[in-house]
Design an enzyme around this catalytic site. Structure first.
Site, mmCIF file in Angstrom:
data_model
loop_
_atom_site.group_PDB
_atom_site.id
_atom_site.type_symbol
_atom_site.label_atom_id
_atom_site.label_comp_id
_atom_site.label_asym_id
_atom_site.label_seq_id
_atom_site.Cartn_x
_atom_site.Cartn_y
_atom_site.Cartn_z
ATOM 1 N N GLY A 15 96.192 20.149 63.339
ATOM 2 C CA GLY A 15 96.768 19.612 64.584
ATOM 3 C C GLY A 15 98.260 19.895 64.640
ATOM 4 N N ARG A 76 92.263 25.811 64.013
ATOM 5 C CA ARG A 76 91.366 25.438 62.917
ATOM 6 C C ARG A 76 90.438 26.636 62.721
ATOM 7 N NH1 ARG A 76 92.609 19.807 62.456
ATOM 8 N NH2 ARG A 76 93.101 18.906 64.481
ATOM 9 N N ASP A 107 96.047 17.625 55.147
ATOM 10 C CA ASP A 107 95.359 17.839 53.866
ATOM 11 C C ASP A 107 94.309 18.952 53.934
ATOM 12 O OD1 ASP A 107 93.766 16.286 55.473
ATOM 13 O OD2 ASP A 107 93.231 14.825 53.932
ATOM 14 N N THR A 130 101.902 16.354 60.143
ATOM 15 C CA THR A 130 100.811 15.649 60.841
ATOM 16 C C THR A 130 101.349 14.346 61.411
ATOM 17 O OG1 THR A 130 98.745 14.418 60.529
ATOM 18 C CG2 THR A 130 100.043 14.791 58.555
ATOM 19 N N ASP A 132 99.618 11.817 61.703
ATOM 20 C CA ASP A 132 98.805 10.716 61.169
ATOM 21 C C ASP A 132 99.462 9.975 59.995
ATOM 22 O OD1 ASP A 132 97.038 11.747 62.999
ATOM 23 O OD2 ASP A 132 95.830 12.813 61.519
ATOM 24 N N ASP A 134 99.062 10.166 56.878
ATOM 25 C CA ASP A 134 98.129 9.669 55.863
ATOM 26 C C ASP A 134 98.237 10.436 54.544
ATOM 27 O OD1 ASP A 134 97.236 11.951 57.062
ATOM 28 O OD2 ASP A 134 95.136 11.375 57.150
ATOM 29 N N ARG A 176 93.609 9.842 63.887
ATOM 30 C CA ARG A 176 92.333 10.272 63.276
ATOM 31 C C ARG A 176 91.778 9.170 62.369
ATOM 32 N NH1 ARG A 176 91.984 16.303 61.182
ATOM 33 N NH2 ARG A 176 89.849 16.294 61.905
HETATM 34 P P1 ATP Z 1 95.433 17.414 60.742
HETATM 35 O O1 ATP Z 1 95.805 16.310 59.791
HETATM 36 O O2 ATP Z 1 96.366 17.558 61.856
HETATM 37 O O3 ATP Z 1 94.006 17.357 61.172
HETATM 38 P P2 ATP Z 1 94.637 19.352 58.783
HETATM 39 O O4 ATP Z 1 95.407 20.392 58.065
HETATM 40 O O5 ATP Z 1 94.036 18.264 57.921
HETATM 41 O O6 ATP Z 1 95.583 18.781 59.918
HETATM 42 P P3 ATP Z 1 92.024 20.592 59.235
HETATM 43 O O7 ATP Z 1 91.348 20.954 60.501
HETATM 44 O O8 ATP Z 1 91.328 19.666 58.305
HETATM 45 O O9 ATP Z 1 93.472 20.040 59.649
HETATM 46 O O10 ATP Z 1 92.337 21.936 58.415
HETATM 47 C C1 ATP Z 1 93.009 23.012 59.025
HETATM 48 C C2 ATP Z 1 92.419 24.313 58.565
HETATM 49 O O11 ATP Z 1 92.570 24.441 57.138
HETATM 50 C C3 ATP Z 1 90.916 24.469 58.792
HETATM 51 O O12 ATP Z 1 90.613 24.875 60.092
HETATM 52 C C4 ATP Z 1 90.564 25.546 57.782
HETATM 53 O O13 ATP Z 1 90.912 26.812 58.259
HETATM 54 C C5 ATP Z 1 91.482 25.172 56.604
HETATM 55 N N1 ATP Z 1 90.710 24.324 55.662
HETATM 56 C C6 ATP Z 1 90.486 23.007 55.752
HETATM 57 N N2 ATP Z 1 89.680 22.571 54.762
HETATM 58 C C7 ATP Z 1 89.370 23.674 54.035
HETATM 59 C C8 ATP Z 1 88.556 23.906 52.898
HETATM 60 N N3 ATP Z 1 87.870 22.931 52.292
HETATM 61 N N4 ATP Z 1 88.472 25.168 52.425
HETATM 62 C C9 ATP Z 1 89.143 26.175 53.012
HETATM 63 N N5 ATP Z 1 89.912 26.025 54.096
HETATM 64 C C10 ATP Z 1 90.041 24.797 54.614
#
Ligand code: ATP
Length: 334
Positions: A15, A76, A107, A130, A132, A134, A176
């Site tokens: 995000g 994503r 994360d 983020t 959030d 968290d 979230r």
């Molecule tokens: P936010 O907190 O804003 O949601 P985030 O980084 O946690 O941010 P995610 O959608 O969970 O958002 O992850 C972003 C991208 O990171 C995913 O679309 C994917 O490309 C990559 N990613 C997430 N988890 C994995 C994983 N287990 N293995 C490989 N790539 C990952």
């Protein structure tokens, strides 16, 4: 001793959050000051796989510190979950000689970075981007302060109308699976109740608290609900303000409740001074970490000092809501 990093790639993923641009600017300008080449990777891991990568210079990041969103865009990427996708992505880094990465995201994005570092040995630094808040190992994340302030401004306006009509308003804020925006904005606006995923407040608790406050002739008009809050643990798919209100109305017949869902206004807008400031500090230190060989860490700020958490721990652990804060909510809303 790990090899010297000479070419850095920077991306934003997951995000978007206000202040990501300030972090990109800090990474780019610090890299150039330190004599390194720096490349912007568009749309997070999607751009890495699709080879949407360009070299940046000082001017590429001019006049962006005050802008919300991210000039590198974010996404994503499903393909990055697969080893094949990551192989393709890494090949595009190798093509340009990129030997260090700065990943600004949450994360999930750090999990992707961690896998890339383990599979191909490329050093990665995570910056907590983020709204959030968290993430473990940092007091603040880039974007949280702006989002919480946006929520506060909106809730103040809702309170004016709620007071005038003696109505109960239930306001949903983002986060979230986390309740930090709800907690901070709720305390800062004097909300009577704050409902968060981390705290097990049942509907019975809510109804009892509303009835008790009514008995004391306390005018209750503001309940803040985090989007991830589940009013009925036996139905975990029901979340947020709309479901909470529906279930409350079923129990408190005749009570007029208005629902407002603040939604994406919390993600946008110019970043606050605080978010620009922490993003600039974190961006600077991300490059310093790559140069000094402090690899595969998330750069955070704890007690106003830089703090480095290994990526595998940043991914695994969660920041916890302090009981102290919950006590403050209870006492100040009485
Ligand atoms: P936010 O907190 O804003 O949601 P985030 O980084 O946690 O941010 P995610 O959608 O969970 O958002 O992850 C972003 C991208 O990171 C995913 O679309 C994917 O490309 C990559 N990613 C997430 N988890 C994995 C994983 N287990 N293995 C490989 N790539 C990952």
């Amino acid at each position: 001793m790990s090899a010297k990093v000479t070419k850095i790639g920077v991306l934003t993923s997951g995000g978007d959050s206000p202040g990501m641009n300030a972090a990109i600017r800090a990474v780019v300008r610090t890299s150039i000051y330190r004599g390194l080449d720096v490349f912007g990777i568009m749309r997070g891991y999607s751009g890495m796989i699709e080879d949407d990568i360009y070299q940046m210079n000082s001017r590429s990041v001019a006049n962006i510190i005050q802008r919300g969103g991210t000039i590198l865009k974010t996404a994503r990427s499903k393909d990055f979950y697969n080893e094949d996708g990551r192989k393709k992505a890494y090949a595009n880094l190798v093509k340009r000689g990129i030997d260090g990465l700065v990943v600004i995201g949450g994360d999930g994005s750090f999990t992707g970075a961690y896998k890339l570092s383990k599979e191909f040995g490329i050093p990665c630094i995570g910056l907590p981007g983020t709204i959030d808040k968290d993430l473990y190992g940092t007091d603040f994340t880039i974007g949280f302060d702006t989002a919480a302030n946006t929520a506060v401004q909106a809730i103040d306006k809702i309170r004016d109308t709620a007071e005038s009509h003696d109505r109960l308003f239930v306001v949903e804020v983002m986060g979230r699976h986390a309740g930090y925006i709800a907690l901070h904005s709720g305390i800062a606006t004097g909300a009577e109740n704050i409902l968060m995923p981390e705290v097990n407040t049942t509907l019975d608790d809510m109804v009892a608290s509303l009835s008790e406050q009514e008995k004391r002739k306390k005018l209750v008009n503001l309940v803040i609900v985090a989007e991830g809050y589940t009013p009925d643990p036996s139905q975990p798919h029901l979340k947020g303000a709309a479901e909470t209100t529906r279930l409350m109305e079923e129990r408190l017949k005749g009570l007029e409740i208005r629902v407002t869902i603040l939604g994406h206004i919390q993600r946008g807008g110019p970043p606050s001074c605080m978010d620009r400031f922490i993003a600039s500090r974190m961006g600077f230190h991300a490059v310093e970490c790559l140069i000094e060989g402090r690899h595969n860490v998330m750069v955070g700020i704890l007690h106003n000092n830089m703090h480095y958490t290994p990526l595998e721990i940043a991914i695994r652990e969660k920041q916890k809501i302090s009981e102290d804060w919950m006590n403050i909510v209870k006492i100040l809303a009485s």
